[in-house]
Write a protein that holds these residues in place. Sequence first.
Motif, short mmCIF file in Angstrom:
data_model
loop_
_atom_site.label_atom_id
_atom_site.label_comp_id
_atom_site.label_asym_id
_atom_site.label_seq_id
_atom_site.Cartn_x
_atom_site.Cartn_y
_atom_site.Cartn_z
N LEU A 35 0.83 -1.21 0.00
CA LEU A 35 0.00 0.00 0.00
C LEU A 35 0.86 1.25 0.00
CD1 LEU A 35 -2.47 -0.91 2.91
CD2 LEU A 35 -2.92 -1.18 0.47
N ASP A 36 0.32 2.29 -0.60
CA ASP A 36 0.79 3.65 -0.31
C ASP A 36 -0.02 4.06 0.91
OD1 ASP A 36 1.64 6.24 -0.21
OD2 ASP A 36 0.62 6.89 -2.04
N ALA A 37 0.51 3.74 2.09
CA ALA A 37 -0.27 3.77 3.32
C ALA A 37 -0.28 5.15 3.96
CB ALA A 37 0.27 2.74 4.30
N GLU A 38 -1.33 5.39 4.74
CA GLU A 38 -1.38 6.58 5.57
C GLU A 38 -0.28 6.52 6.63
OE1 GLU A 38 -3.46 9.22 5.16
OE2 GLU A 38 -4.15 8.21 3.33
N THR A 39 0.10 7.67 7.14
CA THR A 39 1.19 7.75 8.11
C THR A 39 0.90 6.86 9.32
OG1 THR A 39 1.63 10.03 7.45
CG2 THR A 39 2.54 9.31 9.56
N GLY A 40 1.89 6.04 9.65
CA GLY A 40 1.77 5.17 10.80
C GLY A 40 1.02 3.88 10.55
N MET A 41 0.54 3.68 9.33
CA MET A 41 -0.20 2.46 9.00
C MET A 41 0.72 1.44 8.34
SD MET A 41 -3.41 2.78 9.85
CE MET A 41 -4.54 4.07 10.36
N PRO A 42 0.40 0.15 8.45
CA PRO A 42 1.22 -0.87 7.79
C PRO A 42 1.24 -0.66 6.27
CG PRO A 42 -0.34 -1.86 9.32
CD PRO A 42 -0.72 -0.44 9.20
N GLN A 43 2.39 -0.93 5.67
CA GLN A 43 2.54 -0.73 4.23
C GLN A 43 2.34 -2.01 3.43
OE1 GLN A 43 6.39 1.14 3.77
NE2 GLN A 43 5.61 3.14 4.36
N GLU A 44 2.21 -3.12 4.10
CA GLU A 44 1.96 -4.38 3.41
C GLU A 44 1.17 -5.31 4.31
OE1 GLU A 44 6.15 -6.69 4.38
OE2 GLU A 44 5.94 -5.58 2.49
N GLY A 45 0.48 -6.26 3.68
CA GLY A 45 -0.32 -7.19 4.45
C GLY A 45 -0.84 -8.30 3.57
N PHE A 46 -1.83 -9.02 4.06
CA PHE A 46 -2.41 -10.11 3.28
C PHE A 46 -3.86 -10.32 3.70
CE2 PHE A 46 -0.77 -12.17 7.08
CZ PHE A 46 -1.79 -13.04 7.44
N VAL A 47 -4.59 -11.00 2.82
CA VAL A 47 -5.97 -11.37 3.09
C VAL A 47 -6.23 -12.69 2.39
CG1 VAL A 47 -6.96 -10.21 1.06
CG2 VAL A 47 -8.33 -10.42 3.16
N HIS A 48 -7.21 -13.44 2.89
CA HIS A 48 -7.59 -14.71 2.28
C HIS A 48 -8.96 -14.58 1.63
CE1 HIS A 48 -4.45 -16.23 5.03
NE2 HIS A 48 -4.30 -17.18 4.11
N ARG A 49 -9.06 -15.05 0.37
CA ARG A 49 -10.32 -15.03 -0.34
C ARG A 49 -10.54 -16.34 -1.07
NH1 ARG A 49 -12.39 -11.43 2.68
NH2 ARG A 49 -11.77 -9.26 2.34
N SER A 50 -11.79 -16.80 -1.06
CA SER A 50 -12.15 -18.05 -1.73
C SER A 50 -12.43 -17.79 -3.22
CB SER A 50 -13.38 -18.65 -1.08
OG SER A 50 -14.52 -17.83 -1.34
N TRP A 51 -12.57 -18.87 -3.96
CA TRP A 51 -12.93 -18.76 -5.37
C TRP A 51 -14.28 -18.06 -5.50
CZ3 TRP A 51 -11.98 -18.18 -10.12
CH2 TRP A 51 -12.78 -18.66 -11.17
N GLU A 52 -15.23 -18.35 -4.60
CA GLU A 52 -16.51 -17.66 -4.63
C GLU A 52 -16.35 -16.17 -4.36
OE1 GLU A 52 -19.47 -18.87 -5.56
OE2 GLU A 52 -18.36 -20.71 -6.06
N ASP A 53 -15.42 -15.81 -3.49
CA ASP A 53 -15.14 -14.40 -3.24
C ASP A 53 -14.62 -13.72 -4.49
OD1 ASP A 53 -15.89 -14.54 -0.54
OD2 ASP A 53 -13.85 -15.04 0.11
N PHE A 54 -13.72 -14.38 -5.21
CA PHE A 54 -13.21 -13.81 -6.45
C PHE A 54 -14.34 -13.57 -7.44
CE2 PHE A 54 -8.94 -14.99 -5.09
CZ PHE A 54 -8.14 -14.04 -5.72
N LYS A 55 -15.24 -14.53 -7.57
CA LYS A 55 -16.35 -14.37 -8.51
C LYS A 55 -17.26 -13.21 -8.10
CE LYS A 55 -17.58 -18.81 -8.48
NZ LYS A 55 -18.30 -20.08 -8.87
N LYS A 56 -17.48 -13.08 -6.79
CA LYS A 56 -18.29 -11.97 -6.31
C LYS A 56 -17.60 -10.63 -6.59
CE LYS A 56 -20.24 -10.02 -2.04
NZ LYS A 56 -20.46 -10.22 -0.57
N PHE A 57 -16.30 -10.58 -6.39
CA PHE A 57 -15.53 -9.37 -6.65
C PHE A 57 -15.65 -8.96 -8.11
CE2 PHE A 57 -11.13 -7.71 -7.75
CZ PHE A 57 -11.36 -6.43 -7.30
N ASP A 58 -15.48 -9.91 -9.02
CA ASP A 58 -15.58 -9.59 -10.44
C ASP A 58 -16.98 -9.10 -10.79
OD1 ASP A 58 -14.08 -9.78 -13.08
OD2 ASP A 58 -15.93 -10.89 -13.54
N HIS A 59 -18.00 -9.71 -10.16
CA HIS A 59 -19.38 -9.26 -10.40
C HIS A 59 -19.57 -7.82 -9.90
CE1 HIS A 59 -23.73 -9.40 -10.74
NE2 HIS A 59 -23.82 -8.99 -9.48
#
Length: 440
Positions: A35-59
């Motif tokens: 991320l281009d993060a706000e001051t004092g915020m983490p600049q990197e991270g991770f998240v977990h998403r399922s195949w169904e989540d990906f399809k919902k995101f594209d929709h």
Amino acid sequence: YLPPYYEGTPTFTTVSSLDPPDFRGEESYRIEFQLDAETGMPQEGFVHRSWEDFKKFDHLLTTHLLNFGLQFPTEPTIDNLDAYMKRVMEHSAILRSNPLSDFLGINWSGRDLKFLQSLPDFMQVVIPALYRAPDFAPEPPIIDTEEECITADETPFEIYVYLMAFRSKEILDQYLQFFKSFMDTYPSFEGLPDNSDVLPEGVEIVMPPHFNMTFVHFLPGGYLNGHTVRISYLGKTKFNFLDEAKIGEWLTKLHGDKNPKRILDIGTGPGFSAFVLAEMFPESEIIAVDLAAPYIRMARKWQELRNITNIKFYHANAEDLSWLESESFDLINYAYVLHEMPADNAVNIVNEIYRLLTPGGTMNGFEVPFPDSHLERQIMVDQNTWGYSWQEPDGPQGPEPYLEEYEFGTLLTETLAAVGFQNIENIGYSYFESIFLGVK
């Protein structure tokens, strides 16, 4: 693992692995981001998403007219999804969009929500147009120990879980499955099978049937399920009289001039009121009881962490406290208890409170309001029961299934007078709370 709050604009993503099933039982892809993060915020991270989540995101991108040239994959592989996310990151409009922020679990904390602290606050919770919830749950925490249940800060995911409970009437079964699956990841505060580790010595209790039948606040298995302890504990930021500062303010205002030798706290839960009373009256002996054994174990653990010595926490049924001597308490307190049961059970507790108070002793109850107006009471019932009786097992019974019993059966101020209380007061605090006082 406690996911931090991320705030900023995504600059890079990669789908790095397919991880084992999450709490929902679904295999999930790990998406790492920078991320281009706000001051004092983490600049990197991770998240977990399922195949169904990906399809919902594209929709969602399609409905927002942002899905141009993304070529959503037909097969879910790490390489295919990684390439898709690389194409997503090439669209400047997507980088600034809510769908991408929600998908990555960033730029939403929910910490500005006040839930039931006032009616305007509650309107934000129940009316989606007044407060936007993310389209995807943030990354969930992993809490391994009972101590972490108490000491770990609330995460955006847990706030999201609270929020969505109020917005899930039409998909309640789906939400409850999601809620239970996550609750089961929390420690359960287990003890001896017969709960003798938290019972008063030589005492056995009879569990009232309703307590294991119709559950308040959508809690899976109710308060007897120890996996629910942390989510109830997190109510301290959502309900006025689970907030120790507000409890202390009003107990001081109403009872600070008293010098009680013995205090009883009924329905103590995690112990919020008991701890305030212990600090207000350090020379007093405080007995704190709750019908849910896991919550007593949590309260005892918290007591150790806080090093408070003048409280004794017990698993007990406040309808029958015959192991406690009559007229032996100078002050009896409870918070959010009587509206969570049938009227007959609530009246039994009021009778026990009266029996246990010394002459001149005081009852203090932080409770749901009991308005004079029949119409006001009916509105409160309809809003909280969703029009179903607590005895209808097939109906979506709402967050407070016993409220009709309370408003039209318990009749609190009338019942207090009937059992003998004097100087009864009903002090309005908010749309959701009143303070009830009575003197023996």
